[in-house]
Design an enzyme around this catalytic site. Structure first.
Site, PDB file in Angstrom:
ATOM      1  N   LYS A 171       1.845  14.984   9.862  1.00 19.37           N
ATOM      2  CA  LYS A 171       1.877  13.957   8.674  1.00 19.37           C
ATOM      3  C   LYS A 171       1.079  14.167   7.518  1.00 19.37           C
ATOM      4  O   LYS A 171       1.282  14.049   6.420  1.00 19.37           O
ATOM      5  CB  LYS A 171       1.370  12.532   9.512  1.00 19.37           C
ATOM      6  CG  LYS A 171       1.357  11.503   8.411  1.00 19.37           C
ATOM      7  CD  LYS A 171       2.521  10.988   7.916  1.00 19.37           C
ATOM      8  CE  LYS A 171       2.745   9.792   6.609  1.00 19.37           C
ATOM      9  NZ  LYS A 171       3.721   9.468   6.097  1.00 19.37           N
ATOM     10  N   LYS A 239      -5.969   7.565   0.899  1.00 26.24           N
ATOM     11  CA  LYS A 239      -6.584   7.752   2.335  1.00 26.24           C
ATOM     12  C   LYS A 239      -5.949   8.868   3.247  1.00 26.24           C
ATOM     13  O   LYS A 239      -6.643   9.623   4.003  1.00 26.24           O
ATOM     14  CB  LYS A 239      -6.039   6.454   3.076  1.00 26.24           C
ATOM     15  CG  LYS A 239      -6.392   6.426   4.666  1.00 26.24           C
ATOM     16  CD  LYS A 239      -5.327   6.728   5.553  1.00 26.24           C
ATOM     17  CE  LYS A 239      -3.838   5.849   5.236  1.00 26.24           C
ATOM     18  NZ  LYS A 239      -2.865   6.249   6.301  1.00 26.24           N
TER      19      LYS A 239
HETATM   20  P1  NAD Z   1       0.176  -2.339   5.604  1.00 30.18           P
HETATM   21  O1  NAD Z   1      -1.269  -2.417   4.983  1.00 30.18           O
HETATM   22  O2  NAD Z   1       1.282  -2.990   4.798  1.00 30.18           O
HETATM   23  O3  NAD Z   1       0.056  -2.949   7.125  1.00 30.18           O
HETATM   24  C1  NAD Z   1      -1.122  -2.852   8.081  1.00 30.18           C
HETATM   25  C2  NAD Z   1      -0.815  -3.896   8.916  1.00 30.18           C
HETATM   26  O4  NAD Z   1      -1.977  -4.016   9.952  1.00 30.18           O
HETATM   27  C3  NAD Z   1      -1.317  -5.365   8.257  1.00 30.18           C
HETATM   28  O5  NAD Z   1      -0.303  -6.335   8.052  1.00 30.18           O
HETATM   29  C4  NAD Z   1      -2.588  -5.979   8.551  1.00 30.18           C
HETATM   30  O6  NAD Z   1      -2.628  -7.249   8.318  1.00 30.18           O
HETATM   31  C5  NAD Z   1      -2.445  -5.364  10.118  1.00 30.18           C
HETATM   32  N1  NAD Z   1      -3.947  -5.223  10.344  1.00 30.18           N
HETATM   33  C6  NAD Z   1      -4.921  -4.459  10.118  1.00 30.18           C
HETATM   34  N2  NAD Z   1      -6.186  -4.480  10.815  1.00 30.18           N
HETATM   35  C7  NAD Z   1      -5.568  -5.233  11.922  1.00 30.18           C
HETATM   36  C8  NAD Z   1      -6.157  -5.483  13.191  1.00 30.18           C
HETATM   37  N3  NAD Z   1      -7.423  -5.546  13.478  1.00 30.18           N
HETATM   38  N4  NAD Z   1      -5.721  -6.107  14.128  1.00 30.18           N
HETATM   39  C9  NAD Z   1      -4.074  -6.592  13.906  1.00 30.18           C
HETATM   40  N5  NAD Z   1      -3.506  -5.997  12.717  1.00 30.18           N
HETATM   41  C10 NAD Z   1      -3.983  -5.439  11.733  1.00 30.18           C
HETATM   42  O7  NAD Z   1       0.475  -0.881   5.776  1.00 30.18           O
HETATM   43  P2  NAD Z   1       1.618  -0.006   5.890  1.00 30.18           P
HETATM   44  O8  NAD Z   1       2.187   0.182   4.572  1.00 30.18           O
HETATM   45  O9  NAD Z   1       2.686  -0.861   6.770  1.00 30.18           O
HETATM   46  O10 NAD Z   1       1.298   1.320   6.620  1.00 30.18           O
HETATM   47  C11 NAD Z   1       0.969   1.444   7.832  1.00 30.18           C
HETATM   48  C12 NAD Z   1       0.834   2.952   8.300  1.00 30.18           C
HETATM   49  O11 NAD Z   1       1.867   3.511   7.887  1.00 30.18           O
HETATM   50  C13 NAD Z   1      -0.618   3.405   7.519  1.00 30.18           C
HETATM   51  O12 NAD Z   1      -1.054   4.332   8.129  1.00 30.18           O
HETATM   52  C14 NAD Z   1       0.378   4.230   6.325  1.00 30.18           C
HETATM   53  O13 NAD Z   1      -0.150   5.596   5.708  1.00 30.18           O
HETATM   54  C15 NAD Z   1       1.692   4.604   7.269  1.00 30.18           C
HETATM   55  N6  NAD Z   1       2.878   4.797   6.479  1.00 30.18           N
HETATM   56  C16 NAD Z   1       3.454   3.907   5.366  1.00 30.18           C
HETATM   57  C17 NAD Z   1       4.274   4.180   4.541  1.00 30.18           C
HETATM   58  C18 NAD Z   1       4.712   3.308   3.396  1.00 30.18           C
HETATM   59  O14 NAD Z   1       5.603   3.648   2.685  1.00 30.18           O
HETATM   60  N7  NAD Z   1       4.279   2.093   3.299  1.00 30.18           N
HETATM   61  C19 NAD Z   1       5.230   5.340   4.978  1.00 30.18           C
HETATM   62  C20 NAD Z   1       4.853   6.141   5.793  1.00 30.18           C
HETATM   63  C21 NAD Z   1       3.558   5.813   6.602  1.00 30.18           C
END
Ligand code: NAD
Length: 296
Positions: A171, A239
């Site tokens: 990744k 990040k």
């Molecule tokens: P986001 O911030 O939208 O979602 C993260 C979720 O985790 C939130 O709903 C938050 O409330 C929850 N959370 C945080 N701490 C928590 C805890 N202690 N207990 C329970 N829930 C908790 O992020 P995202 O965009 O969904 O991304 C998630 C992961 O996927 C990241 O590592 C990101 O780099 C990766 N990612 C994102 C994308 C994208 O396009 N958004 C694409 C590929 C990979």
């Protein structure tokens, strides 16, 4: 049907969890934000009271959280997955995190007979909704074989690339390629505009050639509309690049181009654009040249 727990229902986790529900899995969900949990419960999921509670009710626990500290807290914390999971449980962390942390968390789970896979994804929100993500997996083959069908409800592909941590190494490589691609495309499009050439026609002219890419097709149409709504926030890409630089330096790999793109993103963060989609990197180059890459 396999009992699955899903923790982290953000931009990515919510649609991924919905796909598992639609596929008929028995799903228990948890997020510190109650709103997406409510939505999933309305769609047929059970509500978990904590990460521990989710683990107690599940054979497979999936996590989709922002970064390494969140995964450490959710899995190893007082009310976490480790405290609730039975031996034989498989934890599939689909977050993009530092591979060193992945290996550390996995080792702690292993002591209780819990197997971990790291399975970060590429594709963003639209592919999470369609269930066509690319999933890159690290961990033991037998655990991968047990979750493969589940992963393929969320992704178009799931490839086991190596042992635990390999998913996140893959990744990071992916994020270097995407970040540098966006920066290269931005710099080039700004040159075209300042030279008086229509950026939309430049895009149409080059997209079938060697410069064509998934990045170009995903981001240029949005940039032309000035649409920087995330998608994938600059903050999250910072990040990933921070994790890439740390992981690379640890094994003795300098990343000269990645560090430049990192500073471009840091500049945008200072300007209050950390919440923009990473296609918003174009704004840095637009600012240098005093033009905007927009539909005429
Ligand atoms: P986001 O911030 O939208 O979602 C993260 C979720 O985790 C939130 O709903 C938050 O409330 C929850 N959370 C945080 N701490 C928590 C805890 N202690 N207990 C329970 N829930 C908790 O992020 P995202 O965009 O969904 O991304 C998630 C992961 O996927 C990241 O590592 C990101 O780099 C990766 N990612 C994102 C994308 C994208 O396009 N958004 C694409 C590929 C990979």
């Amino acid at each position: 049907m396999t009992k699955i727990g899903f923790i982290g229902l953000g931009i990515m986790g919510k649609p991924m969890a919905k796909r598992l529900l639609q596929a008929g899995y028995d799903l228990t969900c948890y997020d510190i934000n109650p709103e997406p949990v409510r939505e999933l419960v309305t769609a047929g999921a059970r509500q978990g009271r904590s990460s521990k509670d989710v683990a107690e009710q599940s054979e497979i626990v999936i996590t989709m959280l922002p970064n390494s500290p969140h995964v450490e807290q959710v899995v190893l914390g007082a009310d976490g997955v480790l405290a609730g999971a039975r031996p034989g449980t498989i934890v599939v962390d689909m977050s993009s995190i530092d591979p060193t942390v992945t290996r550390d968390v996995s080792a702690k789970l292993q002591k209780k007979g819990i197997v971990m896979l790291d399975a970060p994804v590429s594709g963003g929100e639209p592919k999470a909704i369609d269930g066509t993500l690319s999933i890159m997996v690290g961990g033991p083959q037998d655990a991968f074989d047990r979750v493969r069908d589940i992963l393929l409800k969320m992704g178009a592909s799931a490839v086991l690339v190596g042992e635990i941590g390999s998913g996140n190494v893959t990744k990071l490589a992916n994020q270097i390629m995407v970040g540098l691609n966006i920066a290269a495309m931005s710099e080039a499009m700004v040159l075209a505009v300042k030279s008086g050439v229509d950026p939309e026609r430049v895009y149409q002219a080059v997209r079938g050639g060697l410069a064509g890419s998934a990045v170009l097709d995903a981001k240029v149409p949005l940039i032309l509309q000035g649409n920087f709504k995330p998608g994938f926030r600059i903050e999250l890409h910072i990040k990933d690049l921070a994790n890439a630089l740390a992981a690379a330096h640890e094994v003795g790999v300098p990343l000269p181009l990645t560090s430049q793109v990192m500073e471009v993103m840091q500049a945008l963060k200072v300007q209050g654009k950390a919440e923009d989609d990473h296609g918003g990197v174009v704004q840095f180059f637009e600012g240098l040249a005093g033009v905007k890459v927009r539909k005429s």
